[in-house]
Design a protein around this motif. Structure first.
Motif, PDB file in Angstrom:
ATOM      1  N   UNK A  58       1.787   8.853  -4.232  1.00 53.93           N
ATOM      2  CA  UNK A  58       3.053   9.306  -4.702  1.00 53.93           C
ATOM      3  C   UNK A  58       3.151  10.740  -4.632  1.00 53.93           C
ATOM      4  N   UNK A  59       3.735  11.388  -3.682  1.00 53.27           N
ATOM      5  CA  UNK A  59       3.800  12.804  -3.421  1.00 53.27           C
ATOM      6  C   UNK A  59       5.375  13.113  -3.287  1.00 53.27           C
ATOM      7  N   UNK A  60       6.234  12.973  -4.478  1.00 49.02           N
ATOM      8  CA  UNK A  60       7.648  13.167  -4.207  1.00 49.02           C
ATOM      9  C   UNK A  60       8.273  12.223  -3.512  1.00 49.02           C
ATOM     10  N   UNK A  61       8.876  12.668  -2.412  1.00 52.09           N
ATOM     11  CA  UNK A  61       9.578  11.619  -1.546  1.00 52.09           C
ATOM     12  C   UNK A  61       8.752  11.186  -0.597  1.00 52.09           C
ATOM     13  N   UNK A  62       7.497  11.402  -0.477  1.00 58.04           N
ATOM     14  CA  UNK A  62       6.437  10.940   0.544  1.00 58.04           C
ATOM     15  C   UNK A  62       5.510   9.950  -0.171  1.00 58.04           C
ATOM     16  N   UNK A  63       5.983   8.624  -0.359  1.00 55.52           N
ATOM     17  CA  UNK A  63       5.183   7.648  -0.881  1.00 55.52           C
ATOM     18  C   UNK A  63       4.725   6.578  -0.160  1.00 55.52           C
ATOM     19  N   UNK A  64       3.508   6.218  -0.191  1.00 57.98           N
ATOM     20  CA  UNK A  64       2.904   5.078   0.688  1.00 57.98           C
ATOM     21  C   UNK A  64       1.768   4.498   0.480  1.00 57.98           C
ATOM     22  N   UNK A  65       1.599   3.440   0.972  1.00 57.71           N
ATOM     23  CA  UNK A  65       0.509   2.653   0.706  1.00 57.71           C
ATOM     24  C   UNK A  65      -0.396   2.377   2.282  1.00 57.71           C
ATOM     25  N   UNK A  66      -1.694   2.664   2.081  1.00 62.44           N
ATOM     26  CA  UNK A  66      -2.450   2.245   3.217  1.00 62.44           C
ATOM     27  C   UNK A  66      -3.917   2.023   2.945  1.00 62.44           C
ATOM     28  N   UNK A  67      -4.554   1.984   4.111  1.00 65.24           N
ATOM     29  CA  UNK A  67      -6.033   1.575   3.854  1.00 65.24           C
ATOM     30  C   UNK A  67      -6.981   2.875   4.552  1.00 65.24           C
ATOM     31  N   UNK A  68      -7.681   3.235   3.477  1.00 67.23           N
ATOM     32  CA  UNK A  68      -8.310   4.651   3.870  1.00 67.23           C
ATOM     33  C   UNK A  68      -9.767   4.406   4.179  1.00 67.23           C
ATOM     34  N   UNK A  69     -10.566   5.359   5.216  1.00 67.72           N
ATOM     35  CA  UNK A  69     -11.793   5.253   5.479  1.00 67.72           C
ATOM     36  C   UNK A  69     -12.360   6.599   5.035  1.00 67.72           C
ATOM     37  N   UNK A  70     -13.294   6.307   4.034  1.00 66.53           N
ATOM     38  CA  UNK A  70     -13.734   7.505   3.158  1.00 66.53           C
ATOM     39  C   UNK A  70     -15.050   8.055   3.795  1.00 66.53           C
ATOM     40  N   UNK A  71     -15.041   8.921   4.916  1.00 67.07           N
ATOM     41  CA  UNK A  71     -16.319   9.206   5.384  1.00 67.07           C
ATOM     42  C   UNK A  71     -17.277   8.288   5.605  1.00 67.07           C
ATOM     43  N   UNK A  72     -16.706   7.199   5.947  1.00 72.00           N
ATOM     44  CA  UNK A  72     -17.632   6.189   6.739  1.00 72.00           C
ATOM     45  C   UNK A  72     -18.327   6.696   7.797  1.00 72.00           C
ATOM     46  N   UNK A  73     -19.735   6.367   8.069  1.00 78.98           N
ATOM     47  CA  UNK A  73     -20.385   7.088   8.735  1.00 78.98           C
ATOM     48  C   UNK A  73     -21.535   6.113   9.542  1.00 78.98           C
ATOM     49  N   UNK A  74     -22.065   6.422  10.536  1.00 81.84           N
ATOM     50  CA  UNK A  74     -23.112   5.905  11.400  1.00 81.84           C
ATOM     51  C   UNK A  74     -24.191   7.113  11.769  1.00 81.84           C
TER      52      UNK A  74
END
Length: 345
Positions: free
Chosen positions: A36-52
């Motif tokens: 929630x960032x003021x008018x910019x609200x969203x839901x999503x799937x994040x990849x958090x520095x996933x690595x190989x």
């Protein structure tokens, strides 16, 4: 093309594992987030520095070994926060080591970043990590940077003490190419006896990086464990005439019981000494639960309170953040995540 090259590298490394000591490692880390960032609200799937990654060591003699690492960032969400960092370079280097320590050349985290992640209760990957405020003082990750063209010496440990010294070369210096790389050094000294940890670092980048010249900084970190309790702290100061000086501090605590950890971390970034109302504060809370040695689920919440002329974001560190934000807007977010770590030969 990148995916084909990576597939070839995996295929080539697998049959070599037993004979050459090649280790395949990494982690798959995804979370479902709402921001929630003021008018910019969203839901999503994040990849958090996933690595190989692939790494290995081979003995040359009784007192000398060669070691190496090659690591890629991998996006589990597909778009990686819109930043096109799938298969991006992470740490990659080759070096020699012996009783005298280690020397490596390549791409590597600067020592200042390394001691900072030691006191992040959110592992420098989850939503809520303090790098949202500590990593934004200049382009390329600020005081939590990973630099190309790096030569580093890592000392042995003497009674818990050790140090790292890194030099970063500028390949464009003396050429007609734009001088946008970093040219300088960074070093740290640490003491760790298992219960207590203390670290200090100092760095200087004198090359013109994104129009910012002559940057100096230092960072102090520490932690202590008392039974199931852990306390962590950080203080850093950044000095530059062009964009102004700034200090940041962070304090947090966690409690471990069974397979659970509950945690709270607070971070405060002062305003720049040449621009008013450019500070921010962040408070993060979380709960981690280990399903087994390699698998963890968690919930986290964070809130960043920006001053009128500040624009800090949740995703300045290893955590994705697709919000664009606006100057002076506060930002908050919640995250439900799953992290699986693998490490095999």
């Amino acid at each position: 093309m990148k995916k084909q090259l990576l597939a070839l590298a995996v295929a080539a490394a697998l049959p070599m594992g037993a004979q050459a000591g090649v280790t395949i490692y990494g982690h798959a880390h995804a979370s479902f987030d709402y921001t929630d960032n003021g008018d910019d609200n969203r839901a999503d799937v994040s990849s958090n520095s996933s690595r190989l990654g692939f790494k290995g060591t081979e003995d040359i003699s009784d007192n000398l070994s060669v070691f190496w690492k090659m690591e890629w960032q991998v996006s589990l969400s597909g778009d990686d926060g819109g930043r096109s960092r799938d298969l991006a370079q992470r740490n990659r280097y080759v070096g020699l080591k012996g009783a005298w320590g280690s020397v490596l050349m390549g791409r590597h985290d600067i020592p200042t970043k390394m001691i900072g992640c030691k006191v992040s209760l959110f592992y420098c990957t989850q939503m809520g990590e303090h790098r949202a405020l500590t990593a934004t003082d200049f382009a390329g990750g600020g005081l939590d940077n990973r630099t190309d063209n790096t030569v580093a010496y890592i000392s042995p440990k003497w009674g818990g003490f050790s140090f790292i010294a890194a030099y970063v070369a500028d390949p464009t210096e003396g050429t007609t190419a734009p001088d946008n790389d970093a040219d300088g050094y960074d070093g740290s000294i640490t003491w760790d006896n298992g219960q207590y940890f203390a670290g200090a670092s100092y760095g200087n980048m004198s090359g013109d990086r994104a129009g910012i010249d002559d940057m100096k900084w230092y960072r102090l970190t520490g932690s202590a464990k008392f039974g199931g309790f852990r306390v962590v702290g950080l203080y850093q100061d950044f000095d530059n005439d062009d964009i102004g000086d700034r200090s940041v501090w962070s304090l947090g605590g966690s409690y471990t019981f069974g397979n659970n950890i509950v945690k709270l971390q607070y971070t405060d970034a002062d305003e720049r000494d040449n621009t008013k109302d450019t500070g921010a504060t962040q408070i993060s809370v979380g709960w981690d639960h280990k399903l087994n040695k390699r698998t963890m689920v968690y919930a986290a919440y964070t809130n960043i309170d920006n001053d009128d002329n500040a624009k800090y974001r949740i995703g300045q560190g290893g955590h994705d953040d697709r919000t664009t934000g606006a100057v002076g807007e506060d930002i908050s977010g919640g995250s439900l995540g799953l992290r699986y770590t693998f490490y095999t030969k």
